[in-house]
Design an enzyme around this catalytic site. Structure first.
Site, PDB file in Angstrom:
ATOM      1  N   ASP A  89      27.680  -5.098  25.234  1.00 57.86           N
ATOM      2  CA  ASP A  89      26.250  -4.853  25.110  1.00 57.86           C
ATOM      3  C   ASP A  89      25.582  -6.212  24.865  1.00 57.86           C
ATOM      4  O   ASP A  89      26.243  -7.229  24.644  1.00 57.86           O
ATOM      5  CB  ASP A  89      25.963  -3.846  23.986  1.00 57.86           C
ATOM      6  CG  ASP A  89      24.603  -3.190  24.165  1.00 57.86           C
ATOM      7  OD1 ASP A  89      24.382  -2.109  23.621  1.00 57.86           O
ATOM      8  OD2 ASP A  89      23.757  -3.775  24.875  1.00 57.86           O
TER       9      ASP A  89
HETATM   10  C1  GLC Z   1      20.457  -2.902  24.871  1.00 61.28           C
HETATM   11  C2  GLC Z   1      21.098  -1.544  24.712  1.00 61.28           C
HETATM   12  C3  GLC Z   1      21.886  -1.093  25.918  1.00 61.28           C
HETATM   13  C4  GLC Z   1      21.234  -1.632  27.168  1.00 61.28           C
HETATM   14  C5  GLC Z   1      21.392  -3.145  27.140  1.00 61.28           C
HETATM   15  C6  GLC Z   1      20.730  -3.799  28.350  1.00 61.28           C
HETATM   16  O1  GLC Z   1      20.559  -3.638  23.691  1.00 61.28           O
HETATM   17  O2  GLC Z   1      21.919  -1.349  23.577  1.00 61.28           O
HETATM   18  O3  GLC Z   1      21.922   0.343  25.906  1.00 61.28           O
HETATM   19  O4  GLC Z   1      21.854  -1.098  28.322  1.00 61.28           O
HETATM   20  O5  GLC Z   1      20.874  -3.719  25.956  1.00 61.28           O
HETATM   21  O6  GLC Z   1      19.355  -3.620  28.305  1.00 61.28           O
END
Ligand code: GLC
Length: 718
Positions: A264
């Site tokens: 993430d």
């Molecule tokens: C965010 C979220 C995740 C998302 C990623 C990209 O922090 O936790 O669900 O897909 O970043 O935006």
């Protein structure tokens, strides 16, 4: 097993280029159709060469833009390796359908599959290759703002809908150009943060994790999801992103996942904050060892570039393993044959908001809406009724919800427009904002309502009050909105409260003040039409709560599939005299509204439940025949739910567990027999040795239109 092309490419690539494939950059690095090191990114010590050797980018879509960036990128990349474009298409690309918590309420896997397919068609035409969805984190705490992204509190419902969503995004493999790769997230158990506080510690026994939280991820992976995203939280005492037991033993070995594992956002570098890595280089080593293939925007893997010529063999092998998986994904997407795959400016324009796509979004919105109260059958409304539309939502029309990618904030059809089109006489006065009000606005709303027959109050929360980083300690409907209802109730006119929310709320006072209560979640692009169709009876409400609505925050976490405890309440007069039971001094144990609950306009009842086969073994499932009567003029969809309870087990067993459900249409004034089977393997449970298998012995099966009002029968497993 990597293909000849990938092997050949890897043989040509330098170590730096292999590391590049493991780096994902944000849209900031690609402006005006080309790579740029813009202001905020200058401190990342990245050169343009590094940007042009990156493997993927997130946050960009739109056929024209993607085409220009891809063209420029391939020209600048030494081996012309195309860029992967990933995006958060969570509940729609531009045609937005209900938030996933609303999709959970549909209890309709085929419809969920169709919504994901709509998103895939629009996304593929818009140049997206991978979506960061479905999010399948099991959730039981409405204080956590991301419950809106989940399909709820039940392992079985979440598993069925996770599969449906992956099937919708990816279609039949090999992937065609109208489908995109699904990235199931967040692995794992991000939905169980202590106290519902965002990014907080998750600490579950592995037994509970396997029993409740793992099944939906497993279902998505079994459905061939091509990517998995790591979660920010810790699990078993170690940050998930560097957790070898979770990522190597469970994800890679036990679930046989050989796709791409992406972190993430910034999660690798956050291992330092967790106190498990001393610095970024160590965090990178831990993540790479755990099998994370792509570093999303933490620049930890970029650290390897500084010492590319001196990397030890073990690390180099891990880099090769990861780079190979990224290139294999690009091959599965067909990017080496056609870096522009399904991208098409005209197709995008044709797909977005197409009547087909809007029809799916509307059906999903209609089937997501849950009727919680309907005193004296005040609903459906008659078209001749004079309505007052009040509440903050009627002014904002904020119906899309968080994570609604390219969805247009102001919907084409507002609530006022749709109701005006369908009712002879409406007055519209918001009366207050979400979190503020003034006496003049209130007086205007009361004055408008005074002239009308029925008040429809559109209350709840704005999109910004749910989604990431929106944990709340208070799940009450904002006091300004309750104050407006208190004033309106003095008019002695029927009040219909329509709650627009991304999380369960404490609806006790709303329910006391309203003759009818409807939860519309964030229903999406066709939300206004869907709400109106439900309120005027064009469509009978069929939504069922995918997550328990508590009486108050003090009960949380509260969920239907709980364990008995050694001192359960008995729901008999004994409870009033025996204080030594698992209960509170100041609140009933039961929620305000239970999992699986939702009313219909049809008068449906279960006339009988007959067991056709009550001796379950590997060959013979449990077979029931349920006779349903509809004693009304409404033809309506409703969901028959089957729960089981294992009377004794090696570990404690939930008082009931959803094991089957069927959403069917029940014709007006009809009697219908429905056959339901539950195969033996659905009864498996996790034992103290963490193995999952079915115990022989005595069970109960409970059948109903929700999880409380059920008919119970016994059966046994050989
Ligand atoms: C965010 C979220 C995740 C998302 C990623 C990209 O922090 O936790 O669900 O897909 O970043 O935006």
């Amino acid at each position: 097993m990597s293909t000849a092309r990938v092997n050949a490419l890897m043989a040509q690539m330098t170590t730096e280029e292999k590391i590049g494939q493991l780096i994902q950059l944000s849209a900031d690095f690609f402006q005006n159709g080309q790579a740029e090191i813009t202001g905020p990114m200058q401190d990342k010590n990245l050169t343009l060469d590094i940007v042009y050797s990156a493997g993927s980018v997130l946050g960009i879509s739109g056929a024209e833009q993607v085409k220009n960036i891809q063209k420029d990128f391939i020209e600048h990349n030494r081996l012309h390796i195309p860029l992967l474009f990933m995006a958060d298409v969570v509940h729609g690309y531009q045609t937005i359908y209900p938030i996933p918590l609303g999709l959970g309420a549909t209890f309709n896997p085929e419809l969920v599959r169709q919504t994901s397919e709509v998103a895939a068609r629009e996304s593929a035409a818009g140049g997206v290759h991978v979506t960061f969805a479905p999010m399948v984190d099991l959730v039981r705490d409405p204080r956590w703002g991301r419950v809106m992204e989940s399909t709820g509190e039940d392992p079985y419902l979440n598993s069925v809908l996770a599969k449906a969503s992956v099937d919708g995004y990816q279609g039949d493999l090999p992937l065609d150009k109208e489908h995109i790769a699904a990235c199931v997230k967040h692995f794992a158990a991000y939905g169980a943060p202590e106290a519902g506080r965002e990014y907080n510690t998750v600490d579950l026994s592995e037994w509970r994790f396997r029993e409740q939280y793992l099944p939906a991820y497993a279902a998505a992976i079994e459905a061939q999801a091509m990517l998995v995203m790591t979660s920010f939280n810790t699990l078993f005492g170690v940050p998930a992103t560097v957790n070898q037991h979770l990522m190597r033993d469970i994800l890679r070995d036990e679930l046989n996942f050989d796709g791409v594992l992406i972190s993430d956002w910034d999660a690798i570098s956050e291992v330092i904050s967790h106190g498990v890595a001393a610095d970024l280089a160590k965090a990178a080593d831990l993540a790479l060892t755990a099998g994370v293939d792509i570093d999303m925007m933490s620049f930890a893997y970029a650290k390897y570039l500084e010492k590319a010529s001196k990397i030890d063999e073990k690390t180099l092998n891990l880099i090769n393993e990861a780079a190979t998986r990224v290139l294999e994904l690009k091959e599965k997407l067909g990017l080496f044959e056609d870096p522009y795959r399904g991208l098409d400016v005209n197709a995008e324009a044709k797909e977005v908001y197409s009547s087909t796509n809007l029809a799916v979004a509307q059906r999903a919105a209609e089937e997501s809406i849950v009727l919680l109260k309907n005193e004296a059958d005040i609903l459906p409304l008659q078209k001749s009724m004079k309505l007052a539309l009040v509440g903050p939502v009627v002014a904002t029309n904020d119906l899309l919800g968080s994570w609604s990618w390219q969805g247009e904030r102001r919907e084409k059809e507002t609530l006022a427009q749709v109701f005006d089109k369908n009712f002879e006489n409406i007055q519209v006065e918001a009366g207050c904002n979400y979190h503020s009000s003034d006496s003049i606005s209130e007086q205007q709303a009361v004055a408008a309502a005074e002239k009308q027959d029925v008040i429809v109050a559109f209350i709840g929360l704005p999109s910004s009050d749910s989604g990431e980083a929106t944990s709340k300690t208070d799940i009450n409907v904002p006091k300004e909105q309750l104050a407006l209802l208190e004033k309106l109730v003095t008019l002695n006119k029927p009040i219909i409260s329509v709650v627009v929310t991304g999380r369960p709320l404490d609806l006790r006072r709303v329910s006391e003040l309203s003759d009818a209560v409807v939860v519309a979640w964030f229903p999406g692009s066709k939300g206004a039409v869907a709400i109106e169709n439900i309120l005027d009876g064009t469509v009978s409400p069929s939504g069922k709560l995918p997550m328990t609505f508590p009486r108050n925050i003090g009960q949380v976490p509260i969920y239907y599939n709980s364990y008995r405890t050694g001192r359960p309440i008995t729901n008999t007069p004994e409870d009033d005299i025996n204080k030594y039971q698992s209960k509170y001094l100041d609140c009933d144990n039961s929620p305000l509204y239970s999992f699986g609950f939702g009313l219909s306009y049809a008068k449906l009842g279960i006339k009988s439940v007959d067991i056709i086969n009550d001796n379950v073994n590997d060959e013979q499932p449990l077979v029931l025949e349920v006779t349903v009567i509809n004693e009304s003029d409404f033809s309506a969809k409703n969901t028959l739910q089957c729960y089981t309870h294992q009377l004794t087990g090696e570990t404690v067993r939930p008082v009931k567990e959803l094991k089957q459900f069927k959403k069917l249409t029940f014709a007006a004034n009809s009697e219908q027999k429905v056959q339901i089977t539950i195969a033996k393997d659905l009864l498996s449970n996790v034992h103290t040795d963490l193995n999952c298998y079915v115990d022989s012995g005595k069970y109960e099966v409970m059948v109903g239109f929700d999880s409380d009002n059920v008919i119970t029968k016994s059966f046994k497993v050989e």
